[in-house]
Design a protein around this motif. Structure first.
Motif, PDB file in Angstrom:
ATOM      1  N   LEU A  62      24.880  43.326  51.793  1.00 53.12           N
ATOM      2  CA  LEU A  62      24.246  43.798  50.524  1.00 53.12           C
ATOM      3  C   LEU A  62      25.392  44.205  49.670  1.00 53.12           C
ATOM      4  O   LEU A  62      25.307  43.934  48.244  1.00 53.12           O
ATOM      5  N   THR A  63      26.666  44.757  50.095  1.00 53.59           N
ATOM      6  CA  THR A  63      27.298  45.252  49.291  1.00 53.59           C
ATOM      7  C   THR A  63      28.338  44.032  48.429  1.00 53.59           C
ATOM      8  O   THR A  63      28.918  44.199  47.566  1.00 53.59           O
ATOM      9  N   ALA A  64      28.281  43.039  49.193  1.00 55.96           N
ATOM     10  CA  ALA A  64      28.897  41.764  48.697  1.00 55.96           C
ATOM     11  C   ALA A  64      27.912  41.188  47.790  1.00 55.96           C
ATOM     12  O   ALA A  64      28.370  39.944  47.454  1.00 55.96           O
ATOM     13  N   ASP A  65      26.813  41.659  47.466  1.00 55.75           N
ATOM     14  CA  ASP A  65      25.829  40.904  46.358  1.00 55.75           C
ATOM     15  C   ASP A  65      25.113  39.941  47.264  1.00 55.75           C
ATOM     16  O   ASP A  65      24.795  38.881  46.585  1.00 55.75           O
ATOM     17  N   THR A  66      25.055  39.859  48.464  1.00 51.53           N
ATOM     18  CA  THR A  66      24.247  38.522  49.066  1.00 51.53           C
ATOM     19  C   THR A  66      22.771  38.723  48.824  1.00 51.53           C
ATOM     20  O   THR A  66      22.300  37.698  49.049  1.00 51.53           O
ATOM     21  N   GLY A  67      22.253  39.760  48.656  1.00 47.94           N
ATOM     22  CA  GLY A  67      20.793  39.808  48.196  1.00 47.94           C
ATOM     23  C   GLY A  67      20.040  40.048  49.386  1.00 47.94           C
ATOM     24  O   GLY A  67      20.353  39.927  50.545  1.00 47.94           O
ATOM     25  N   VAL A  68      18.870  40.782  49.155  1.00 48.66           N
ATOM     26  CA  VAL A  68      17.720  41.160  50.123  1.00 48.66           C
ATOM     27  C   VAL A  68      17.338  40.054  50.965  1.00 48.66           C
ATOM     28  O   VAL A  68      17.501  39.936  51.978  1.00 48.66           O
ATOM     29  N   ASN A  69      16.876  39.068  50.205  1.00 45.83           N
ATOM     30  CA  ASN A  69      16.256  37.718  51.034  1.00 45.83           C
ATOM     31  C   ASN A  69      17.364  36.980  51.775  1.00 45.83           C
ATOM     32  O   ASN A  69      17.151  36.824  53.023  1.00 45.83           O
ATOM     33  N   ALA A  70      18.572  36.765  51.446  1.00 41.69           N
ATOM     34  CA  ALA A  70      19.628  36.043  52.217  1.00 41.69           C
ATOM     35  C   ALA A  70      20.073  37.057  53.405  1.00 41.69           C
ATOM     36  O   ALA A  70      20.329  36.645  54.503  1.00 41.69           O
ATOM     37  N   THR A  71      20.353  38.393  52.963  1.00 37.74           N
ATOM     38  CA  THR A  71      20.718  39.320  53.986  1.00 37.74           C
ATOM     39  C   THR A  71      19.522  39.296  55.249  1.00 37.74           C
ATOM     40  O   THR A  71      19.871  39.265  56.497  1.00 37.74           O
ATOM     41  N   ASN A  72      18.282  39.440  54.875  1.00 34.62           N
ATOM     42  CA  ASN A  72      17.210  39.425  56.039  1.00 34.62           C
ATOM     43  C   ASN A  72      17.309  38.250  56.706  1.00 34.62           C
ATOM     44  O   ASN A  72      17.182  38.349  58.045  1.00 34.62           O
ATOM     45  N   TRP A  73      17.528  37.027  55.994  1.00 37.50           N
ATOM     46  CA  TRP A  73      17.584  35.709  56.839  1.00 37.50           C
ATOM     47  C   TRP A  73      18.772  35.717  57.751  1.00 37.50           C
ATOM     48  O   TRP A  73      18.699  35.271  58.801  1.00 37.50           O
ATOM     49  N   LEU A  74      19.764  36.379  57.385  1.00 38.29           N
ATOM     50  CA  LEU A  74      21.093  35.910  58.099  1.00 38.29           C
ATOM     51  C   LEU A  74      20.888  37.062  59.339  1.00 38.29           C
ATOM     52  O   LEU A  74      21.627  36.645  60.510  1.00 38.29           O
ATOM     53  N   LEU A  75      20.616  38.228  59.121  1.00 37.67           N
ATOM     54  CA  LEU A  75      20.187  39.198  60.220  1.00 37.67           C
ATOM     55  C   LEU A  75      19.264  38.777  61.260  1.00 37.67           C
ATOM     56  O   LEU A  75      19.420  38.810  62.372  1.00 37.67           O
ATOM     57  N   ASP A  76      18.294  38.289  60.811  1.00 32.20           N
ATOM     58  CA  ASP A  76      17.055  37.671  61.779  1.00 32.20           C
ATOM     59  C   ASP A  76      17.771  36.312  62.538  1.00 32.20           C
ATOM     60  O   ASP A  76      17.563  36.324  63.546  1.00 32.20           O
ATOM     61  N   THR A  77      18.276  35.625  61.709  1.00 33.53           N
ATOM     62  CA  THR A  77      18.962  34.238  62.374  1.00 33.53           C
ATOM     63  C   THR A  77      19.925  34.770  63.481  1.00 33.53           C
ATOM     64  O   THR A  77      20.121  34.187  64.557  1.00 33.53           O
ATOM     65  N   LEU A  78      20.796  35.806  63.070  1.00 33.15           N
ATOM     66  CA  LEU A  78      21.735  36.278  64.089  1.00 33.15           C
ATOM     67  C   LEU A  78      21.124  36.822  65.296  1.00 33.15           C
ATOM     68  O   LEU A  78      21.789  36.569  66.473  1.00 33.15           O
ATOM     69  N   ARG A  79      20.038  37.714  64.954  1.00 34.72           N
ATOM     70  CA  ARG A  79      19.529  38.289  66.040  1.00 34.72           C
ATOM     71  C   ARG A  79      18.903  37.238  67.248  1.00 34.72           C
ATOM     72  O   ARG A  79      19.037  37.283  68.373  1.00 34.72           O
ATOM     73  N   LYS A  80      18.365  36.323  66.631  1.00 34.39           N
ATOM     74  CA  LYS A  80      17.854  35.159  67.632  1.00 34.39           C
ATOM     75  C   LYS A  80      19.083  34.338  68.317  1.00 34.39           C
ATOM     76  O   LYS A  80      18.849  34.035  69.413  1.00 34.39           O
ATOM     77  N   LYS A  81      20.134  34.179  67.536  1.00 33.00           N
ATOM     78  CA  LYS A  81      21.406  33.557  67.935  1.00 33.00           C
ATOM     79  C   LYS A  81      22.020  34.276  69.348  1.00 33.00           C
ATOM     80  O   LYS A  81      22.297  33.903  70.303  1.00 33.00           O
ATOM     81  N   VAL A  82      21.939  35.403  69.017  1.00 31.54           N
ATOM     82  CA  VAL A  82      22.655  36.512  70.031  1.00 31.54           C
ATOM     83  C   VAL A  82      21.741  36.521  71.191  1.00 31.54           C
ATOM     84  O   VAL A  82      22.317  36.605  72.213  1.00 31.54           O
ATOM     85  N   LYS A  83      20.416  36.692  70.842  1.00 28.64           N
ATOM     86  CA  LYS A  83      19.495  36.526  72.391  1.00 28.64           C
ATOM     87  C   LYS A  83      19.607  35.241  72.908  1.00 28.64           C
ATOM     88  O   LYS A  83      19.641  35.015  74.316  1.00 28.64           O
ATOM     89  N   ARG A  84      19.586  34.131  72.024  1.00 29.61           N
ATOM     90  CA  ARG A  84      19.773  32.634  72.823  1.00 29.61           C
ATOM     91  C   ARG A  84      20.794  32.224  73.438  1.00 29.61           C
ATOM     92  O   ARG A  84      20.959  32.026  74.720  1.00 29.61           O
TER      93      ARG A  84
END
Length: 327
Positions: A62-84
């Motif tokens: 968010l500090t890098a101006d990634t925005g809420v939508n992109a940040t949420n998508w990135l974190l959700d995708t990362l969580r799935k990747k970490v689990k998979r």
């Protein structure tokens, strides 16, 4: 006649040129990398992947101006990747984040094909101060390097000295500029100037017309209506033109760039973006913010500006961009 086979020397030169471009992009993103990369380095070196790490990563994005939508998508995708992939070490998250960022940004990387029409008419628009005229000069240089002939239309008849600035770029690149006769003619119709430029391009068998327009705030309704008129007149000069409506955005404006995109898209139907001044901001994450705002039909990010030199306007490449963000 050119040979269809490349010599070893040419191959070496191509590789060197490619490395040079990557280096240029990396250099242009120094401020963003120092801000973004430095914070990430601290996270990735801390050991295990846990909720505290995700929370801190969210703050960095968010500090890098990634925005809420992109940040949420990135974190959700990362969580799935970490689990998979059963990732457990924070250092493994670095590679996963890079891959996820590339997948988010890749749909924006749509090169501009100017070979479909002749003349190919590009209408340049944006708010005041984003660097439209300078971008036109750099685009002219880029298209000439691709072997294309270019003609410029000085459609910014509002700003003092805009005509002279474009004429200077025309002289520097050795191309014709169609403009009002003198700067003193403040009442000149920008649509008429661009209309004349398109007809001149047809008569001279020119490949590309770059049509400058005056900067305007999205809240200036009368000026937004004026630019709609300019687009209508362009269509009268050439029925299927403009072939590209290129919105210039300043990376320093951060999240406001999305508001500008929405307003100009509603008025004109924006087909491509140029993001300027990435070298002057520590918040290059705005590209991710744009991608996150349009998950289904992302705009085409045609070029990014990573420096002040003529060659510092580069076609956007998601892989190169992400690599340049990380140490």
């Amino acid at each position: 006649m050119f040979s269809l086979f490349k010599s070893k020397k040419n191959s070496t030169e191509d590789t060197s040129k490619s490395e040079s471009l990557v280096s240029k992009i990396r250099q242009g993103l120094t401020r963003t990398r120092q801000n973004f990369g430095k914070q990430l380095s601290g996270l990735f070196g801390r050991g295990k992947i846990d909720e505290a790490l995700y929370d801190e990563l969210e703050t960095v994005l968010l500090t890098a101006d990634t925005g809420v939508n992109a940040t949420n998508w990135l974190l959700d995708t990362l969580r799935k990747k970490v689990k998979r992939d059963a990732l457990s070490d924070a250092e493994q998250l670095k590679g996963a984040l890079q891959e996820t960022l590339v997948s988010l940004l890749a749909p924006l990387a749509q090169p501009l094909d100017v070979t479909t029409k002749k003349p190919f008419v590009i209408m340049i628009t944006g708010v005041n101060g984003v660097g439209k005229t300078t971008t036109i000069g750099k685009l002219t240089h880029y298209f000439q390097s691709q072997g294309k002939s270019v003609l410029l239309a000085a459609g910014d008849t509002f700003r003092a000295a805009a005509r002279e600035q474009l004429l200077a770029w025309g002289e520097r690149n050795g191309v014709t500029v169609i403009a009002q006769e003198s700067e003193s003619q403040k009442k000149s119709d920008p649509a008429a100037v661009i209309f004349d430029a398109i007809n001149a391009a047809k008569a001279r068998d020119i490949d590309i017309v770059l049509a400058d327009t005056a900067g305007r705030l999205t809240t200036q309704l009368h000026l937004m209506e004026e630019i709609r008129k300019i687009k209508r007149v362009i269509t009268k000069a050439l029925p299927d033109a403009p072939h590209e409506v290129l919105l210039i955005l300043d990376a320093n404006t951060g999240q406001n760039a999305i508001n500008q995109l929405k307003a100009f898209d509603e008025a004109l139907g924006v087909t491509g973006l140029v993001l300027t001044k990435l070298d002057g901001t520590a918040k290059g994450g705005v590209i991710a913010a744009i991608a996150g705002q349009y998950p289904q039909n992302p705009p085409a990010l045609r070029f990014v500006g990573v420096g002040e030199g003529l060659d510092d306007l580069r076609p956007f490449d998601a892989q190169e961009f992400v690599e340049a963000l990380f140490d």
